[in-house]
Motif scaffolding. Sequence first.
Motif, mmCIF file in Angstrom:
data_model
loop_
_atom_site.group_PDB
_atom_site.id
_atom_site.type_symbol
_atom_site.label_atom_id
_atom_site.label_comp_id
_atom_site.label_asym_id
_atom_site.label_seq_id
_atom_site.Cartn_x
_atom_site.Cartn_y
_atom_site.Cartn_z
ATOM 1 N N THR A 137 -30.412 18.301 -7.518
ATOM 2 C CA THR A 137 -29.568 17.176 -7.917
ATOM 3 C C THR A 137 -28.347 17.653 -8.687
ATOM 4 O OG1 THR A 137 -31.490 15.695 -8.014
ATOM 5 C CG2 THR A 137 -29.497 14.996 -9.183
ATOM 6 N N LEU A 138 -28.568 18.595 -9.620
ATOM 7 C CA LEU A 138 -27.439 19.152 -10.365
ATOM 8 C C LEU A 138 -26.452 19.844 -9.426
ATOM 9 C CD1 LEU A 138 -29.253 20.622 -13.498
ATOM 10 C CD2 LEU A 138 -27.729 18.641 -13.427
ATOM 11 N N MET A 139 -26.987 20.561 -8.442
ATOM 12 C CA MET A 139 -26.126 21.226 -7.484
ATOM 13 C C MET A 139 -25.349 20.195 -6.657
ATOM 14 S SD MET A 139 -27.185 23.799 -4.388
ATOM 15 C CE MET A 139 -28.099 22.474 -3.585
ATOM 16 N N ALA A 140 -26.023 19.105 -6.268
ATOM 17 C CA ALA A 140 -25.367 18.057 -5.480
ATOM 18 C C ALA A 140 -24.256 17.384 -6.283
ATOM 19 C CB ALA A 140 -26.393 17.018 -5.026
ATOM 20 N N VAL A 141 -24.504 17.179 -7.577
ATOM 21 C CA VAL A 141 -23.480 16.571 -8.429
ATOM 22 C C VAL A 141 -22.246 17.471 -8.493
ATOM 23 C CG1 VAL A 141 -22.910 15.918 -10.792
ATOM 24 C CG2 VAL A 141 -25.078 15.201 -9.813
ATOM 25 N N GLY A 142 -22.471 18.772 -8.678
ATOM 26 C CA GLY A 142 -21.350 19.710 -8.731
ATOM 27 C C GLY A 142 -20.568 19.748 -7.426
ATOM 28 N N TRP A 193 -40.697 18.751 -9.295
ATOM 29 C CA TRP A 193 -39.752 18.008 -10.123
ATOM 30 C C TRP A 193 -38.585 18.891 -10.567
ATOM 31 C CZ3 TRP A 193 -38.525 19.590 -14.999
ATOM 32 C CH2 TRP A 193 -39.408 20.483 -15.628
ATOM 33 N N LEU A 194 -38.888 20.176 -10.830
ATOM 34 C CA LEU A 194 -37.835 21.093 -11.251
ATOM 35 C C LEU A 194 -36.886 21.402 -10.095
ATOM 36 C CD1 LEU A 194 -36.608 22.840 -13.428
ATOM 37 C CD2 LEU A 194 -38.225 24.664 -12.815
ATOM 38 N N GLU A 195 -37.459 21.540 -8.888
ATOM 39 C CA GLU A 195 -36.615 21.812 -7.734
ATOM 40 C C GLU A 195 -35.687 20.630 -7.452
ATOM 41 O OE1 GLU A 195 -36.998 23.058 -2.990
ATOM 42 O OE2 GLU A 195 -38.796 22.878 -4.260
ATOM 43 N N ILE A 196 -36.228 19.402 -7.578
ATOM 44 C CA ILE A 196 -35.403 18.205 -7.362
ATOM 45 C C ILE A 196 -34.284 18.146 -8.406
ATOM 46 C CG2 ILE A 196 -35.388 15.685 -7.496
ATOM 47 C CD1 ILE A 196 -38.119 15.704 -6.162
ATOM 48 N N SER A 218 -30.292 16.226 -2.573
ATOM 49 C CA SER A 218 -31.094 16.171 -3.793
ATOM 50 C C SER A 218 -32.577 15.952 -3.516
ATOM 51 C CB SER A 218 -30.582 15.043 -4.705
ATOM 52 O OG SER A 218 -29.251 15.269 -5.067
ATOM 53 N N LEU A 219 -32.900 15.080 -2.562
ATOM 54 C CA LEU A 219 -34.276 14.577 -2.464
ATOM 55 C C LEU A 219 -35.055 15.021 -1.234
ATOM 56 C CD1 LEU A 219 -33.591 10.924 -3.692
ATOM 57 C CD2 LEU A 219 -34.565 12.809 -4.998
ATOM 58 N N ASP A 220 -34.378 15.390 -0.148
ATOM 59 C CA ASP A 220 -35.118 15.734 1.072
ATOM 60 C C ASP A 220 -35.695 17.142 0.929
ATOM 61 O OD1 ASP A 220 -36.142 16.086 3.583
ATOM 62 O OD2 ASP A 220 -34.440 15.147 4.602
ATOM 63 N N MET A 221 -36.976 17.199 0.561
ATOM 64 C CA MET A 221 -37.642 18.487 0.309
ATOM 65 C C MET A 221 -38.094 19.165 1.598
ATOM 66 S SD MET A 221 -37.400 18.550 -2.937
ATOM 67 C CE MET A 221 -38.464 19.928 -3.334
ATOM 68 N N GLU A 222 -38.189 18.406 2.689
ATOM 69 C CA GLU A 222 -38.707 18.976 3.933
ATOM 70 C C GLU A 222 -37.635 19.720 4.731
ATOM 71 O OE1 GLU A 222 -40.503 15.835 6.092
ATOM 72 O OE2 GLU A 222 -42.050 15.430 4.579
ATOM 73 N N ALA A 223 -36.382 19.439 4.471
ATOM 74 C CA ALA A 223 -35.293 20.093 5.212
ATOM 75 C C ALA A 223 -34.574 21.081 4.302
ATOM 76 C CB ALA A 223 -34.308 19.047 5.733
ATOM 77 N N ASP A 224 -33.899 22.025 4.926
ATOM 78 C CA ASP A 224 -33.131 23.006 4.152
ATOM 79 C C ASP A 224 -31.914 22.325 3.530
ATOM 80 O OD1 ASP A 224 -34.863 25.108 4.819
ATOM 81 O OD2 ASP A 224 -33.813 25.427 6.726
ATOM 82 N N TRP A 225 -31.686 22.617 2.238
ATOM 83 C CA TRP A 225 -30.602 21.944 1.524
ATOM 84 C C TRP A 225 -29.229 22.303 2.078
ATOM 85 C CZ3 TRP A 225 -26.834 24.869 -0.708
ATOM 86 C CH2 TRP A 225 -27.112 26.230 -0.920
#
Length: 286
Positions: A11-16, A4-7, A52-59
């Motif tokens: 998400t904060l990074m994606a918003v920025g 949950w913390l990673e998401i 924000s949500l795809d945990m299986e792939a590299d961001w």
Amino acid sequence: MPQWLEIALRTLMAVGILFVMTKLLGKRQVTQLSVFEYITGITIGSLAAYISLDMEADWYLGLVALSVWVAVSLAIEFLQLKSKKIRDFVDGKGTILIKDGKILEDNLLKERISTDELMEQLRRKNAFKVADVEFAIMEPSGEINVLFNREHQPLTSKHLGIQVAPEQEPQIVIMDGNVMDEPLATIGLSRGWLSAELEKTGITVENVYLGQVDAYGQLYVDLYDDQIKVPEPQKKAALFATLKKCEADLEMFGIATDSKEAKKMYEKCSKQLQTLISDLKPMLHR
């Protein structure tokens, strides 16, 4: 790290990142977007959700895709600025829907607009009769703009031959109960002048939601308490009344005096003042 913390962090990074990318793409309303810009906006939003949500792939893969989309969009916008052909290809051209009061049915069919939709758009432009419309065009953004026949166009001061003074931008000098120093300086006024104007109406700065000064130095305020009625500035009306009184006094003095020289002087001054009042009337009657 908990999922949950990673998401949350992603998400904060994606918003920025999304904020920075959209700032790069510039300001446009939804109705002004071209088809490509509309698709780009949807895709960028989807990529931000992926980051924000795809945990299986590299961001960072989502960031690469996002950067490519933004770069392509910026490149196309730059090419549009340089070439009309590219603008016409990407955005399309306007389509004439009404000409000389006649609906062009083939163009309606081309844009897939029904008669009901056309009439709805015309009513939004206060055109309730097709015969009143000289020209109507559907812009590439989808908006329909209308030119009325001359006899149905609203009257302006130019039509009536009336001279009006140029209008300058009003400056907001009070916002949310706080004095704005920069707009005050722009029009050459000070906090002392503003305080004096507020004292005349018995209002404090803290009670003012919005305060504006027009090009003639008149202060208009909107208060937090809508029940309190603030009198509108009467400086221009008072000045006009004073000038008219001076004109009437000069005429009376000219009638009352027995001296020919004084009578001639009063009449001359009265005519000069009358000319001045005529020149100032457009500005004093706004």
